[in-house]
Design a protein around this motif. Structure first.
Motif, short mmCIF file in Angstrom:
data_model
loop_
_atom_site.label_atom_id
_atom_site.label_comp_id
_atom_site.label_asym_id
_atom_site.label_seq_id
_atom_site.Cartn_x
_atom_site.Cartn_y
_atom_site.Cartn_z
N SER A 1 0.96 -1.04 0.00
CA SER A 1 -0.05 -0.04 -0.01
C SER A 1 0.92 1.33 -0.01
O SER A 1 0.62 2.25 -0.82
CB SER A 1 -1.10 -0.06 1.30
N PHE A 2 1.89 1.18 0.92
CA PHE A 2 2.95 2.20 0.73
C PHE A 2 3.46 2.56 -0.33
O PHE A 2 3.77 3.78 -1.02
CB PHE A 2 3.95 2.28 1.88
N VAL A 3 3.90 1.63 -1.12
CA VAL A 3 4.69 1.65 -2.25
C VAL A 3 3.74 2.14 -3.50
O VAL A 3 4.01 2.81 -4.17
CB VAL A 3 5.52 0.37 -2.75
N ALA A 4 2.37 1.67 -3.40
CA ALA A 4 1.37 1.92 -4.49
C ALA A 4 1.22 3.57 -4.39
O ALA A 4 0.87 4.21 -5.17
CB ALA A 4 0.14 1.19 -4.32
N PHE A 5 1.02 4.05 -3.05
CA PHE A 5 0.55 5.43 -2.87
C PHE A 5 1.70 6.55 -3.42
O PHE A 5 1.50 7.28 -3.84
CB PHE A 5 0.35 5.72 -1.19
N LEU A 6 3.07 5.85 -3.45
CA LEU A 6 3.99 6.61 -3.72
C LEU A 6 4.32 6.46 -5.29
O LEU A 6 4.45 7.56 -6.03
CB LEU A 6 5.30 6.47 -3.37
N LEU B 1 -3.22 16.64 -8.18
CA LEU B 1 -1.83 16.88 -7.87
C LEU B 1 -1.66 17.24 -6.16
O LEU B 1 -0.65 16.79 -5.52
CB LEU B 1 -1.21 17.66 -8.62
N LEU B 2 -2.62 18.11 -5.85
CA LEU B 2 -2.12 18.71 -4.21
C LEU B 2 -2.62 17.45 -3.40
O LEU B 2 -1.89 17.18 -2.61
CB LEU B 2 -3.26 19.90 -4.28
N VAL B 3 -3.70 16.74 -3.90
CA VAL B 3 -3.96 15.69 -2.95
C VAL B 3 -2.77 14.64 -3.05
O VAL B 3 -2.57 13.88 -1.96
CB VAL B 3 -5.37 15.20 -3.38
N TYR B 4 -2.32 14.45 -4.05
CA TYR B 4 -1.26 13.17 -4.11
C TYR B 4 -0.26 13.73 -3.59
O TYR B 4 0.36 12.85 -2.87
CB TYR B 4 -1.21 13.15 -5.78
N PHE B 5 0.51 15.03 -3.58
CA PHE B 5 1.51 15.08 -2.72
C PHE B 5 1.22 15.00 -1.35
O PHE B 5 1.91 14.61 -0.52
CB PHE B 5 2.03 16.59 -3.19
N THR B 6 0.06 15.37 -0.93
CA THR B 6 -0.18 15.05 0.42
C THR B 6 -0.51 13.86 1.01
O THR B 6 0.27 13.51 2.21
CB THR B 6 -1.56 15.87 0.85
N LEU B 7 -1.02 13.32 -0.01
CA LEU B 7 -1.10 11.60 0.24
C LEU B 7 0.28 11.09 0.75
O LEU B 7 0.62 9.90 1.41
CB LEU B 7 -1.97 10.89 -0.71
N ALA C 1 3.11 12.45 1.50
CA ALA C 1 3.64 12.83 2.82
C ALA C 1 3.13 11.96 3.97
O ALA C 1 3.83 11.37 4.83
CB ALA C 1 3.44 14.37 3.10
N TYR C 2 1.85 11.75 3.93
CA TYR C 2 1.44 11.10 5.14
C TYR C 2 1.70 9.55 5.06
O TYR C 2 1.99 8.95 5.81
CB TYR C 2 -0.14 11.03 5.05
N SER C 3 2.01 8.95 3.64
CA SER C 3 2.31 7.47 3.40
C SER C 3 3.59 7.23 4.02
O SER C 3 3.90 6.14 4.40
CB SER C 3 2.35 7.40 2.06
N LEU C 4 4.63 8.40 4.29
CA LEU C 4 5.88 7.94 4.81
C LEU C 4 5.62 7.44 6.23
O LEU C 4 6.58 6.70 6.59
CB LEU C 4 6.74 9.06 4.55
N GLY C 5 4.39 7.64 7.04
CA GLY C 5 4.33 7.13 8.21
C GLY C 5 3.25 5.73 8.35
O GLY C 5 2.98 5.68 9.31
N LEU C 6 2.85 5.46 7.13
CA LEU C 6 1.98 4.40 7.02
C LEU C 6 2.22 2.90 7.78
O LEU C 6 1.35 2.67 8.60
CB LEU C 6 1.69 4.07 5.42
N LEU C 7 3.42 2.52 7.57
CA LEU C 7 3.78 1.27 8.40
C LEU C 7 3.95 1.46 9.80
O LEU C 7 3.32 0.63 10.66
CB LEU C 7 4.92 0.82 7.77
N ALA C 8 4.11 2.65 10.32
CA ALA C 8 4.44 2.95 11.58
C ALA C 8 3.04 3.21 12.24
O ALA C 8 2.64 2.58 13.21
CB ALA C 8 5.05 4.10 11.99
N SER C 9 2.04 3.79 11.61
CA SER C 9 0.73 4.18 12.05
C SER C 9 -0.07 2.57 12.28
O SER C 9 -0.69 2.71 13.19
CB SER C 9 -0.18 5.04 11.23
N THR C 10 0.20 1.78 11.26
CA THR C 10 -0.51 0.53 11.49
C THR C 10 0.01 -0.39 12.41
O THR C 10 -0.73 -0.87 13.57
CB THR C 10 -0.73 -0.25 10.19
N GLY C 11 1.24 -0.38 12.48
CA GLY C 11 1.75 -1.17 13.66
C GLY C 11 1.76 -0.76 15.01
O GLY C 11 1.26 -1.42 15.87
N ALA D 1 6.83 -5.96 -3.72
CA ALA D 1 5.97 -4.54 -3.79
C ALA D 1 6.70 -3.51 -4.79
O ALA D 1 6.03 -3.04 -5.99
CB ALA D 1 5.80 -3.59 -2.46
N LEU D 2 8.03 -3.51 -5.04
CA LEU D 2 8.80 -2.81 -6.08
C LEU D 2 8.45 -3.44 -7.46
O LEU D 2 8.41 -2.89 -8.33
CB LEU D 2 10.26 -2.77 -5.52
#
Length: 563
Positions: free
Chosen positions: A345-350, A372-378, A380-390, A503-504
């Protein structure tokens, strides 16, 4: 890291008991699958709701107001709702059921319901009466029509959150009885009520009038979400008796545990309000952009982080007195399941996040620049995705051990760091804007200039980056402390490396399909790219020995074989 041989102290919270049956891993997978199925349906309905919202409001002031209209009274749901009940009520109630003390469990459930009803009623009344003051305090950047509409929607939606607190109580009852699907699919009704309001009133009212009508639809949907669960609760909990919490021992323990949990939820809620205050100072559309980005970002958090954590909490609570290695094994197995789905999910968002945003939202008032605005914001938040779920699963492990203070303390650290860093980074990124014609990003003349500078500034990206840093800080602190209690926890570096490799490979396949396609609508493009990404991820994952990939492919094979 703590050595493998390190053994946490065995106190009252980690006393020895016989291990669970060997099928616990598969039962945990099945339970989390039921939670995920319910959440998936509700999230799909939520995505449709967001798509309709984007179609009618785009990133206009009405979208901003609807976001904060939901967020302002959300303090009530966050303080008294699912998070607090998961930390305090479910562990006590589930353990009573496991011990066969059904009547006592019913008294605890009734006492907690009575307490929640009283507290929610008081908060709702205060919220309705003091809505203008709340808007002034938490939304200082809202003026004129935005302020007036925010006050009205806040007054409508405060009662909705009071009802949703009772819905969270029903969810706790059903989860403890291992009924996961109904409570997590119930929010579909809330989303449907909002969607229906848009289409029923869109041709009859102005934009402001439509906003108010949709707020009333959300209130009705909240009532439906609670009422659909009630028959199941009454059928399963036949010993339900209303009473005073101070006269029921189990309820007293739940209330004691709720104190730190409420403090932790309050800190997180405060962080959300800090973000909202900061976003209100940015250009028009920043609040809406964060909302759209979080809609996508929270999908894997809910589907995988929340589903596994929700399914494991009752089981961990039932075995609170079990052997330490049992708790550790269930926690680690849960982390592996979470990571297996969150990494791609993280890789796909980026890699293809802009396509996902366009497929979901780009229509009507929502144009390419909004995408584009929402994508850049997404991103940024995605960088913490694995931590937030864990952290959700780590917190559930602490809740099962009757420790609500540690997650609350670390949540405070996360919020403090995120808020301080957010104030700095949003100013840095607010100086970056879109070129209005070339669809490219350019740096503005001053990084610390006027915050109200135009519709396409990227200050929301700075807030997303700060949130990601805070998420990783909380993950590190929780993991370190939990390791001291039950031993080494986590998915393991080797497994994560294989997950990222798969994922890559999936991302490369998705980009290959995207490159080969002619110009087609974004929804059709996503319908071709996403399956290619997922198919390669599961295939490569199985080849690399990822157990979850093998389980998934075997299930698909059995289904295809029967057909």
């Amino acid at each position: 890291m703590t050595p493998e041989s390190a053994t946490p102290p065995q106190d009252d919270e980690t006393a020895v008991m016989a291990p669970p049956p060997p099928e616990s891993a598969s039962s945990g997978r099945a339970a989390s699958a039921m939670v995920a199925s319910g959440i998936l349906l509700s999230r799909v309905a939520g995505l449709v709701r967001e798509s309709v919202l984007a179609m009618f409001f785009g990133t206009s002031l009405y979208a901003d107001v609807f976001r904060v209209g939901l967020r302002m009274p959300n303090v009530l749901q966050n303080l008294l709702g699912e998070g607090t009940l998961s930390a305090s009520f479910i562990p006590v109630y589930a353990e009573l059921l496991e011990q066969g003390r059904e009547k006592e469990a019913g008294r605890v459930a009734g006492a907690i319901f009575a307490l929640l009803l009283a507290l929610a009623s008081v908060f709702v009344l205060l919220g309705v009466l003091f809505a203008p003051l709340l808007v002034s305090v938490f939304l200082p950047g809202f003026e004129g029509e935005r302020r007036a509409l925010a006050i009205v929607t806040t007054r409508i939606l405060f009662p909705m959150t009071g009802i949703l607190v009772l819905s969270a109580w029903a969810l706790g009852i059903l989860n403890s009885h291992r009924r996961f699907f109904v409570p997590y699919v119930a929010p579909v009704l809330w989303n449907v009520a909002i969607i229906a309001s848009f289409f029923i009133f869109s041709g009859r009212l102005s934009q402001g009038g439509l906003l108010i009508a949709v707020a009333w639809g959300a209130l009705i949907g909240g009532a439906l979400q609670f009422l659909v669960q009630l028959p199941w609760v009454l059928r399963l909990e036949r010993s339900l008796r209303l009473g005073r919490p101070d006269r029921v021992p189990g309820a007293r323990e739940a209330v004691r545990n709720a104190g730190p949990a409420i403090m932790g939820r309050g800190v997180v809620q405060l962080a959300g309000y800090v973000d909202m205050v900061l976003a209100s100072l940015l250009a028009v559309g920043a609040v809406a952009a964060i909302g759209y980005a979080q809609t996508i970002y929270l999908l894997p958090v809910s589907l995988f982080g929340m589903s596994v954590a929700a399914a494991e909490l009752p089981e961990l609570s039932r075995r609170r007195g079990g052997a330490v290695d049992v708790l550790r094994e269930r926690t680690n197995a849960g982390m592996e399941r979470v990571a297996f789905f969150v990494v791609p999910s993280f890789v796909a968002f980026l890699a293809v996040g802009d396509l996902l945003v366009a497929a979901l939202f780009q229509r009507g008032e929502f144009d390419r620049f909004n995408t584009l605005l929402v994508y850049f914001t997404l991103a940024a938040y995605s960088l913490g995705l694995l931590a937030s779920t864990g952290t959700r699963l780590f917190s559930s492990a602490f809740f099962a051990l009757r420790d609500t203070r540690t997650p609350a303390r670390f949540a405070t650290a996360r919020v403090g760091v995120g808020a301080a860093l957010g104030m700095v980074l949003m100013l840095q990124f607010e100086g970056v804007s879109f070129d209005a014609f070339g669809e490219e990003v350019r740096i503005g003349p001053g990084l610390f200039g006027d915050l109200q500078v135009g519709p396409w500034r990227l200050g929301a990206v700075g807030l997303g980056l700060a949130a990601s840093v805070g998420a990783w800080l909380e993950w590190i602190l929780l993991r370190r402390r939990l390791r001291d209690r039950i031993g080494p926890v986590g998915a393991g570096l080797g497994l994560l490396t294989r997950m990222f490799a798969a994922a890559l490979a999936g991302a490369a396949a998705g980009w290959a399909v995207r490159w080969a396609l002619p110009e087609v609508p974004a929804l059709l493009e996503a319908a071709l790219v996403v399956p290619a990404f997922a198919g390669v991820y599961f295939g490569v994952g199985a080849a690399l020995g990822l157990g979850e990939a093998g389980v998934f492919l075997r299930r698909v094979g059995r289904v295809l074989g029967r057909r």
